[in-house]
Design an enzyme around this catalytic site. Sequence first.
Site, short mmCIF file in Angstrom:
data_model
loop_
_atom_site.label_atom_id
_atom_site.label_comp_id
_atom_site.label_asym_id
_atom_site.label_seq_id
_atom_site.Cartn_x
_atom_site.Cartn_y
_atom_site.Cartn_z
N HIS A 39 4.74 5.68 -24.79
CA HIS A 39 3.55 5.10 -24.75
C HIS A 39 2.63 6.47 -24.69
O HIS A 39 1.48 6.24 -25.47
CB HIS A 39 3.24 4.37 -23.81
CG HIS A 39 3.84 2.82 -24.29
ND1 HIS A 39 4.95 2.59 -23.77
CD2 HIS A 39 3.60 1.93 -24.90
CE1 HIS A 39 5.54 1.28 -24.47
NE2 HIS A 39 4.67 0.87 -25.15
N ASN B 201 9.64 0.37 -32.66
CA ASN B 201 9.83 1.37 -31.58
C ASN B 201 10.96 0.92 -30.79
O ASN B 201 11.80 1.50 -30.62
CB ASN B 201 8.71 1.23 -30.76
CG ASN B 201 7.59 2.10 -31.53
OD1 ASN B 201 7.47 2.47 -32.52
ND2 ASN B 201 6.30 1.40 -31.10
N ASP B 202 10.90 -0.36 -30.55
CA ASP B 202 11.97 -0.93 -29.82
C ASP B 202 13.38 -1.29 -30.70
O ASP B 202 14.17 -1.21 -30.27
CB ASP B 202 11.52 -2.26 -28.93
CG ASP B 202 10.70 -1.78 -27.59
OD1 ASP B 202 11.36 -1.11 -27.00
OD2 ASP B 202 9.78 -2.24 -27.35
N CYS C 86 4.58 -3.73 -36.79
CA CYS C 86 3.60 -3.00 -35.94
C CYS C 86 4.04 -1.85 -35.06
O CYS C 86 3.35 -1.32 -34.35
CB CYS C 86 2.88 -4.04 -35.21
SG CYS C 86 4.03 -4.62 -33.85
C1 PEP Z 1 7.54 -1.74 -30.73
O1 PEP Z 1 8.31 -1.73 -30.23
O2 PEP Z 1 7.43 -1.24 -31.94
C2 PEP Z 1 6.11 -2.22 -30.51
C3 PEP Z 1 4.98 -2.31 -31.49
O3 PEP Z 1 5.75 -2.58 -29.04
P1 PEP Z 1 5.66 -1.52 -28.03
O4 PEP Z 1 5.64 0.07 -28.60
O5 PEP Z 1 4.46 -1.79 -27.42
O6 PEP Z 1 7.03 -1.68 -27.13
MG MG Z 2 8.30 -3.11 -28.16
#
Ligand code: PEP
Ligand code: MG
Length: 852
Positions: free
Chosen positions: A474, A734-735, A782
């Site tokens: 983050h 990301n996840d 996203c």
């Molecule tokens: C992701 O996991 O790609 C996402 C957009 O959510 P975050 O990064 O807030 O976990």
């Molecule tokens: Mg995520």
Amino acid sequence: MSQSQGPVVLLAPLTGPVVPLADVPDPVFSGGMFGDGIGIDPLVGRLVAPCDGVVMHLARTGHALTLTTAQGAEILLHIGIDTVELAGKGFTPKVPQGATVRTGDVLIEFDLDYVASTAPSLVSVIAIANSDAFEIVERPVAGMLKAGESPLFTLRARGGAAAEASRQATHVTEESRQQITLAHAGGLHARPAARAREAARGFDARVEIRYEGRKSAIESVVGLLGLGAGEGATVEILGVGPQAAAAVEAVAHELLREAHGEVEEKPARQSSPAPQQVARVPGAPLAPNTLAGVCAAPGIAVGTIVRWDDADLDPPEAASGTSASESRLLDKALASIDAELNKTVREASQRGAVGEAGIFAVHRVLLEDPTLLDAARDLISLGKSAGFAWRSAIRAQIAVLANIDDALLAERAADLRDIEKRVLRELGYSNNTARELPDEAVLVAEEFTPSDLSSLDRTRVTALLMARGGATSHAAIIARQIGIPALVAVGDALFAVPEGTQVVVDAGAGRLEHAPTALDVERARTERQRLAGVREANRRTSQQAAATNDGRAIEVAANIATLDDAKTAVENGADAIGLLRTELLFIHRQAAPNVDDHRESYQTIVDALGGRTAIIRTLDVGADKEVDYLTLPPETNPALGLRGIRLAQVRPDLLDDQLRGLLAVRPVGAVRILLPMVTDAGELIRLRKRIDELAREAGRTDAIEVGVMIEVPSAALLADQLSQHADFLSIGTNDLTQYTLAMDRCQPDLAAQSDGLHPAVLRLIDATVKGAEKHGKWVGVCGALAGDPLAVPLLVGLGVTELSVDPVSVPGIKARVRKLDYQLCRQRAQDALALDSAQAVRAVSREIWPQD
Ligand code: PEP
Ligand code: MG
């Protein structure tokens, strides 16, 4: 064997002149590592038994043996120096291992001429391997000895438990040495040193590492650091004792394990993952004065290093109490830091954050390092304060490191600096002076927290450098949102770049130059200007919708967390808000937001969007995202625990309040609801039912648009089922990357491998789009991958129609889309699914779609 009492009288085992131990031309012997003893320069190639005993160990190479006497003395007889290298040539053992021998029996015959001409020296050593149990009471100082006739020395048993234990021992003493080359980045720095120390633990052997005439016992990590054995250094590991071979083997194995990359310290320094690739070839050496990191936010900057959290702590020199009380203060501080570190290590290990656990485990080792503690205690006994003594002890070691010519030394000094500060803070010293930032500040921190970044004076900060973190952590996400070039996972070496140093940061290339020439600086400024020109050109067209040159429309939306971000998004031409991370909106609250708080915050944002829609995600807390107002139950694997929508299982009230707030935002239709961490359709159906109930309660009769984050592999695989109940899917790469590759997104050691362009992740994206298409639903991305120029053509080619990126990236991504040919993207994206690594995908993408 049974033991008898009384002195042990030894006769000379070789014929030749005496060489005092201190003059033996091998520091291992002369330093007494093998125990007390004596040297003889042999004139005859025959080694005889100096006393009665049993041959407990005979070297395979026939150049040495250990004889154990009836009294328990262990006598090492070693012919020549470094003769193990002769691999047995020139030596003929005359007795087998285990033989009982009498004084004068021939043990080994050797070819004097051959050994003399091939080994560094013929000087042979007779050492008492268990010198803690036996002492030499009489010894010749000079003169000629005759094998089997001249008295050599007399041994007497020492008293005490150690001696007793040693006498009870039935094992043999051996020597072992191995040379290994430290092929891994950083050489013998703190973490490998500490691991090597651990590897040697438990073996009955003294182990030492030698490098370029220096040596250190394996127990002292500080000493090992002081060897200055950098990447590529060939070190010698020496062991003496009954389990020497095993101990040396264990240490060598540990160090080689590193060298072969099994426990690679910082792969992040060798190549970089999403969102921007470091162009460095893995294994290629870095230019001098350059540190590598992982790009968190692209861009080039020139500026001055400012430590964000590093004001020097300055304890008074003189003690305010007695030496005893200062000593107690230090002990107490050390114990408390140790407990703190222990907890951190445990937690990190539980999270699987091996790298992090390793770093702090090393700090624990340093806290008990004999070299540091002895120095600090000495100073305390001279009337110095505990803080001053501790700081001086550490600084002395840092100075030792500074004298070693090694570009990566910084890394080691940083570990020491870290524990220096921790202990000083524990002793009550702090420095809270607020500091004015200079213009063009390049801020350095271990890892910025979201609150650090939100309170930055953005007009003065040109770059952010973090020792830790990952590209999708983050902190990195926020850095991108701010639009300041940022590197993460640079490693501890970052802390050795002194405050005030002028640096060039090329974040896109994952590089920090900390001693740039005037030409480097000028080039960087020119490149910065060129990029600014490109950005300006992109901005001019950013308010227009983007489509590929063959007409495929791609919505480029923005990921936001605050009202300010929303405004930046609009300014930068975002077509919509593709993701509002609501957990970040309330991160500093001490109490959970109520329905009104939610409504108000979202309404203000929607009002700022000038008619654009917003996809608002319900709270996604847990794992690496913590909010002050919520203490979640401790979990062994938080990333696999009550994250995202799962939180509603234990706190349904939090979700209900948020949904009520969301449903109250006007105009109707401005908000789409996005659900994070959904696993399967059953879960979605339940949530959708609750949303419908609350919508009815709120008097809404229109259809509420609900989307699902695809960030768990199961969701990608079940995309067709989810699409029956969802209005759209938004892939959180990301996840999705974290869970597909089983790599913690915040683990710096894995930052380079944790790449969303991995073919496995691409296949899941492909499956998601295909699943959604069956039900006519659209798919967006996203996660950070959407803003990665190398990923954009592939995502478009896989059928994604919305890319939600950081607000400042919108113009660049729109410009990128406009240059693409959708049909080509489709073909090449399918081909990419068959590639065998993320690097291969990146290479192909770079070749087909070069960047500006
Ligand atoms: C992701 O996991 O790609 C996402 C957009 O959510 P975050 O990064 O807030 O976990
Ligand atoms: Mg995520």
